[in-house]
Write a protein that holds these residues in place. Structure first.
Motif, PDB file in Angstrom:
ATOM      1  N   GLU A 111     -10.979  -5.362  -3.101  1.00 16.04           N
ATOM      2  CA  GLU A 111     -11.055  -6.026  -4.632  1.00 16.04           C
ATOM      3  C   GLU A 111     -10.875  -7.481  -4.179  1.00 16.04           C
ATOM      4  N   GLY A 112     -11.761  -8.462  -4.261  1.00 13.55           N
ATOM      5  CA  GLY A 112     -11.249  -9.774  -4.167  1.00 13.55           C
ATOM      6  C   GLY A 112     -11.064  -9.745  -2.615  1.00 13.55           C
ATOM      7  N   LEU A 113      -9.749 -10.682  -2.352  1.00 15.13           N
ATOM      8  CA  LEU A 113      -9.280 -10.710  -1.193  1.00 15.13           C
ATOM      9  C   LEU A 113      -7.950  -9.690  -0.996  1.00 15.13           C
ATOM     10  N   ASP A 114      -7.926  -8.656  -1.661  1.00 16.60           N
ATOM     11  CA  ASP A 114      -7.101  -7.421  -1.407  1.00 16.60           C
ATOM     12  C   ASP A 114      -7.814  -6.281  -1.103  1.00 16.60           C
ATOM     13  N   ILE A 115      -6.842  -5.316  -0.628  1.00 17.67           N
ATOM     14  CA  ILE A 115      -7.215  -3.735  -0.544  1.00 17.67           C
ATOM     15  C   ILE A 115      -6.698  -3.090  -1.365  1.00 17.67           C
ATOM     16  N   LEU A 116      -7.322  -1.999  -1.886  1.00 17.60           N
ATOM     17  CA  LEU A 116      -6.789  -1.128  -3.232  1.00 17.60           C
ATOM     18  C   LEU A 116      -6.908   0.245  -2.598  1.00 17.60           C
ATOM     19  N   PHE A 117      -5.675   0.956  -2.482  1.00 13.51           N
ATOM     20  CA  PHE A 117      -5.565   2.167  -2.014  1.00 13.51           C
ATOM     21  C   PHE A 117      -6.047   3.238  -2.967  1.00 13.51           C
ATOM     22  N   VAL A 118      -7.289   3.818  -2.546  1.00 13.52           N
ATOM     23  CA  VAL A 118      -7.840   5.011  -3.498  1.00 13.52           C
ATOM     24  C   VAL A 118      -7.656   6.518  -3.130  1.00 13.52           C
ATOM     25  N   SER A 119      -7.250   6.532  -1.765  1.00 14.19           N
ATOM     26  CA  SER A 119      -6.420   7.844  -1.242  1.00 14.19           C
ATOM     27  C   SER A 119      -5.510   7.492  -0.026  1.00 14.19           C
ATOM     28  N   ARG A 120      -4.485   8.249  -0.402  1.00 16.90           N
ATOM     29  CA  ARG A 120      -3.445   7.769   0.733  1.00 16.90           C
ATOM     30  C   ARG A 120      -2.249   9.120   0.774  1.00 16.90           C
ATOM     31  N   ASP A 121      -1.920   9.012   2.109  1.00 17.54           N
ATOM     32  CA  ASP A 121      -1.176  10.151   2.527  1.00 17.54           C
ATOM     33  C   ASP A 121       0.328   9.619   2.267  1.00 17.54           C
ATOM     34  N   ALA A 122       1.057  10.168   1.052  1.00 10.99           N
ATOM     35  CA  ALA A 122       2.324   9.347   0.313  1.00 10.99           C
ATOM     36  C   ALA A 122       3.519   9.917   1.239  1.00 10.99           C
ATOM     37  N   THR A 123       3.462  10.838   2.007  1.00 10.56           N
ATOM     38  CA  THR A 123       4.586  11.485   2.552  1.00 10.56           C
ATOM     39  C   THR A 123       5.366  10.878   3.901  1.00 10.56           C
ATOM     40  N   ARG A 124       4.563   9.830   4.424  1.00 10.35           N
ATOM     41  CA  ARG A 124       4.811   9.260   5.487  1.00 10.35           C
ATOM     42  C   ARG A 124       4.739   7.592   5.141  1.00 10.35           C
ATOM     43  N   ARG A 125       5.631   6.812   5.926  1.00  8.47           N
ATOM     44  CA  ARG A 125       5.429   5.272   5.642  1.00  8.47           C
ATOM     45  C   ARG A 125       5.946   4.729   6.776  1.00  8.47           C
ATOM     46  N   ILE A 126       5.267   3.523   6.779  1.00  7.31           N
ATOM     47  CA  ILE A 126       5.848   2.493   8.009  1.00  7.31           C
ATOM     48  C   ILE A 126       6.206   1.113   7.448  1.00  7.31           C
ATOM     49  N   TYR A 127       5.740   0.815   6.015  1.00 10.44           N
ATOM     50  CA  TYR A 127       6.228  -0.256   5.574  1.00 10.44           C
ATOM     51  C   TYR A 127       7.371  -0.442   4.775  1.00 10.44           C
ATOM     52  N   THR A 128       7.836  -1.575   4.582  1.00 13.69           N
ATOM     53  CA  THR A 128       9.345  -1.488   3.663  1.00 13.69           C
ATOM     54  C   THR A 128       9.008  -0.993   2.635  1.00 13.69           C
ATOM     55  N   SER A 129       7.999  -0.963   1.703  1.00 13.10           N
ATOM     56  CA  SER A 129       7.740  -0.397   0.296  1.00 13.10           C
ATOM     57  C   SER A 129       6.824   0.841   0.591  1.00 13.10           C
ATOM     58  N   ARG A 130       7.125   1.798  -0.177  1.00 11.54           N
ATOM     59  CA  ARG A 130       6.475   3.076   0.134  1.00 11.54           C
ATOM     60  C   ARG A 130       5.074   2.694  -0.806  1.00 11.54           C
ATOM     61  N   LEU A 131       3.940   3.011  -0.373  1.00  4.33           N
ATOM     62  CA  LEU A 131       2.630   2.566  -0.700  1.00  4.33           C
ATOM     63  C   LEU A 131       1.841   3.815  -1.428  1.00  4.33           C
ATOM     64  N   GLY A 132       1.176   4.006  -2.315  1.00  3.32           N
ATOM     65  CA  GLY A 132       0.547   5.071  -2.827  1.00  3.32           C
ATOM     66  C   GLY A 132      -1.059   4.599  -3.425  1.00  3.32           C
ATOM     67  N   VAL A 133      -1.595   5.560  -4.118  1.00  2.00           N
ATOM     68  CA  VAL A 133      -2.881   5.131  -4.671  1.00  2.00           C
ATOM     69  C   VAL A 133      -2.730   4.151  -5.831  1.00  2.00           C
ATOM     70  N   GLY A 134      -3.380   3.060  -5.795  1.00  2.00           N
ATOM     71  CA  GLY A 134      -3.486   2.094  -6.622  1.00  2.00           C
ATOM     72  C   GLY A 134      -2.414   0.944  -6.242  1.00  2.00           C
ATOM     73  N   ASP A 135      -1.989   0.773  -5.270  1.00  4.19           N
ATOM     74  CA  ASP A 135      -1.128  -0.284  -4.506  1.00  4.19           C
ATOM     75  C   ASP A 135      -2.174  -0.862  -3.966  1.00  4.19           C
ATOM     76  N   ARG A 136      -1.811  -2.331  -3.647  1.00  2.58           N
ATOM     77  CA  ARG A 136      -2.528  -3.391  -2.818  1.00  2.58           C
ATOM     78  C   ARG A 136      -1.931  -4.073  -1.895  1.00  2.58           C
ATOM     79  N   LEU A 137      -2.695  -4.550  -0.826  1.00  2.00           N
ATOM     80  CA  LEU A 137      -2.106  -5.174   0.343  1.00  2.00           C
ATOM     81  C   LEU A 137      -3.114  -6.362   0.578  1.00  2.00           C
ATOM     82  N   PRO A 138      -2.552  -7.440   1.231  1.00  2.31           N
ATOM     83  CA  PRO A 138      -3.468  -8.545   1.356  1.00  2.31           C
ATOM     84  C   PRO A 138      -4.792  -8.153   2.595  1.00  2.31           C
ATOM     85  N   ALA A 139      -5.994  -8.453   2.349  1.00  2.00           N
ATOM     86  CA  ALA A 139      -7.138  -7.645   3.302  1.00  2.00           C
ATOM     87  C   ALA A 139      -6.945  -8.565   4.526  1.00  2.00           C
TER      88      ALA A 139
END
Length: 265
Positions: A111-139
């Motif tokens: 989406e633009g210059l971001d990625i939008l999560f449409v499916s994601r395993d929410a039980t594991r994380r590597i980033y500081t913030s927990r990310l899930g469906v609907g969250d964005r990151l810079p592409a």
């Protein structure tokens, strides 16, 4: 506007209202009218009119000069969440791969210059913030984002990157557009992309494209990890083969949805 329409058909007031809801959704705390105006790049008076309109419709609430979105905003996406779509169907494949590798797996769209999560395993994380469906990151700092950018037609890629400011995320983040284009060219040839220390220090990820029947790339599937758990070289040797197989399974779902004339996205 990513999809060009006639200028006379573009409803600017509606666009600003939706932009206001997006800005409120991105903030961790209620915002003042001035903060909303700054985020939207409009005058304070214009932001106030939009906020008051959204408040009268029940999408925004105001308390002591601070504005926040209400749960009514969730109703806008309820129909999509309720309806079975290809990404809902793909969630079992995402979870199966995540369980097999014990690493977070996800599917993203551009989406633009971001990625939008449409499916994601929410039980594991590597980033500081927990990310899930609907969250964005810079592409530009993510493996999925680089794969999706690399899959754009050259003219479309140039248009999106023109004048863009590539914010530095992790220590190895790419902030120069020409350097990014060079890396995207490599990803296009390899048909996969990696990101090492680009989103956060220590994070590593690899992504492959997801293609519909026509061959058009509509999403990317990725697996991420951390240097504490895995060496970057393992992304190609241990992660890429099962990731490609899972991507083929998801592509089978994509084509099945197309055969049934169901919406892919």
């Amino acid at each position: 506007m990513d999809n060009e329409i006639q200028k006379r058909d573009f409803a600017q007031t509606l666009a600003r209202g939706l932009s206001c809801l997006e800005k409120l959704a991105e903030t961790d705390a209620p915002a003042t009218c001035t903060e909303v105006a700054t985020a939207m790049d409009v005058s304070r008076a214009a932001a106030r009119r939009i906020l008051l309109t959204l408040e009268s419709l029940g999408y925004v609430k105001e308390e002591r000069g601070l504005y926040a979105s209400t749960p009514k905003v969730l109703s806008l996406g309820r129909g999509i969440l309720r309806r079975t779509n290809v990404w809902t169907a793909a969630s079992s494949i995402v979870m199966s791969l995540a369980d097999a590798l014990n690493e977070p797996c996800s599917i993203s769209v551009l989406e633009g210059l971001d990625i939008l999560f449409v499916s994601r395993d929410a039980t594991r994380r590597i980033y500081t913030s927990r990310l899930g469906v609907g969250d964005r990151l810079p592409a530009h700092s993510s493996a999925s984002g680089k794969m999706l950018l690399a899959s754009l037609p050259v003219g479309e890629l140039d248009r999106r990157l023109e004048g863009a400011v590539l914010r530095k995320q992790g220590p190895a983040a790419i902030t120069d557009i020409e350097t990014l284009k060079s890396r995207l060219g490599e990803a296009r040839q390899l048909d996969y992309a990696m990101a090492i220390d680009e989103m956060e220090n220590g994070t590593i990820s690899v992504a492959v494209p997801l293609r519909e029947r026509s061959g058009r790339v509509v999403a990317a599937m990725s697996v991420a990890s951390h240097r504490d758990r895995m060496a970057p070289d393992d992304l190609q040797g241990k992660i890429l083969p099962p990731l490609r197989q899972s991507a083929r399974d998801v592509q089978g779902l994509l084509r099945d949805f197309q055969d049934r004339n169901w919406a892919v996205l």
